[in-house]
Design an enzyme around this catalytic site. Sequence first.
Site, PDB file in Angstrom:
ATOM      1  N   HIS A  76      48.838  47.508  28.545  1.00  0.00           N
ATOM      2  CA  HIS A  76      48.080  48.662  28.061  1.00  0.00           C
ATOM      3  C   HIS A  76      47.681  49.541  29.238  1.00  0.00           C
ATOM      4  O   HIS A  76      47.246  49.049  30.275  1.00  0.00           O
ATOM      5  CB  HIS A  76      46.820  48.204  27.318  1.00  0.00           C
ATOM      6  N   TYR A 205      36.908  50.926  21.512  1.00  0.00           N
ATOM      7  CA  TYR A 205      35.504  50.546  21.705  1.00  0.00           C
ATOM      8  C   TYR A 205      34.657  51.608  21.015  1.00  0.00           C
ATOM      9  O   TYR A 205      34.651  52.769  21.445  1.00  0.00           O
ATOM     10  CB  TYR A 205      35.158  50.499  23.198  1.00  0.00           C
ATOM     11  N   PRO A 298      31.263  39.690  26.647  1.00  0.00           N
ATOM     12  CA  PRO A 298      32.700  39.989  26.642  1.00  0.00           C
ATOM     13  C   PRO A 298      33.055  41.469  26.605  1.00  0.00           C
ATOM     14  O   PRO A 298      34.236  41.810  26.645  1.00  0.00           O
ATOM     15  CB  PRO A 298      33.188  39.283  25.370  1.00  0.00           C
ATOM     16  N   LYS A 302      35.744  40.417  31.219  1.00  0.00           N
ATOM     17  CA  LYS A 302      35.701  39.899  32.576  1.00  0.00           C
ATOM     18  C   LYS A 302      35.673  38.375  32.687  1.00  0.00           C
ATOM     19  O   LYS A 302      35.929  37.835  33.765  1.00  0.00           O
ATOM     20  CB  LYS A 302      34.461  40.457  33.299  1.00  0.00           C
ATOM     21  N   TYR A 387      37.304  48.108  34.802  1.00  0.00           N
ATOM     22  CA  TYR A 387      37.923  47.442  33.654  1.00  0.00           C
ATOM     23  C   TYR A 387      39.287  46.869  34.037  1.00  0.00           C
ATOM     24  O   TYR A 387      39.599  45.708  33.733  1.00  0.00           O
ATOM     25  CB  TYR A 387      38.077  48.426  32.497  1.00  0.00           C
TER      26      TYR A 387
END
Length: 394
Positions: A76, A205, A298, A302, A387
């Site tokens: 991704h 998100y 979560p 990580k 990220y």
Amino acid sequence: MTTSGRTQVAIVGAGPAGVLLSHLLAADGIESVVLETRSEEYVAGRIRAGILEQSTVDLLTEVGLGERLAREGDQHHGIYLQWPGERHHLDFVDLVGRSVWVYGQTEVQKDLVLAAHARQQQFVYEISDTALHDLESDRPWVTWTDADGVRHRLDADVVVGCDGSFGPSRGAVPDEVRRTWGRTYPYSWLGILADVAPSTDELIYAWHPDGFALHSMRSSTVSRFYLQVPNDTDLADWSDDRIWDGLAARLGHGLDGWELATGTITDRSVLPMRSFVQQPMRHGRLFLAGDAAHLVPPTGAKGLNLAVADVALLAPALAALLKGDPALADAYSDAALRRVWRCTHFSWWMTTMLHSNDDPFDRELQLSQLRWVASSRAGAAGLAENYAGLPIGF
């Protein structure tokens, strides 16, 4: 009756951190035994993380564990950030030149265990009453009871705790030595797996007044979803229809024609949200890695990646220590904790930005932060850098 054995490194915990550490040590000619409370089938089937950082993928590939990941993993380039009426894509590759992979922890575990069996790694599963001894000496040892009630002793040069937050290793660091920091968040995640193709090409998100939602995936036919729920949530109160209705509302069903596909829910659970750090990550001949030393919510993806980074630092440190050079081992805790605290902050930041509460002031601050990240290249690059993952040697 007590049986005795000896190895160079006793690894407590057969999850990804412990098995990857055994793999890295074996490549350097270091013998280890991996001890685990649960059965091999239980450990292999635990549904956990699904996002691998660039650094994690690079490491697994470098040590010969990336073949199936390259074939079946889904690369991704970014994520979507959303709030009511708006959805924005952040392109990590464009922003920082790094990407992430969707490849579940269960798949990583399969690859690790297959390689471990091929090299005849010694595992001991389904044990109880595990205890660590003489950790401040140069000859520590571990005891446990097997499924038949037989007591065992394993002598080692080093003990490594990869046994998570409920294992014996974390508590083996004396109270007068350890320091801890933690936070329990006032919400949890209701997570589901569903037999339905993802309705998105990359993760969504979503901030929503009713609570956060996340659309993730495990494969082209299996999707993973999360809903923000209160900490005291009873799964019995959440029917399939209520779950799908909640996801549709929070993920923006109908936004610019987008539709959420639904399917059969095959797994559901409630996941508490916690941050926790314990230091030091070394005491005498005991070294901690992964959840034994730290937990993150979560939201920032990580947890597994931090565990991989820990053992990537730890393996060469132990190899050098066992060959007479203690410098890397002495530096391990401080080196690992630099990354741990960076990831702890990022996970806290993502969590507090995306999870709604009843305070109207907080909500406006969250929306302002989301708009800034989505509209500012600098803001988006900061999220993307964290990220997609900093280099392991950060």
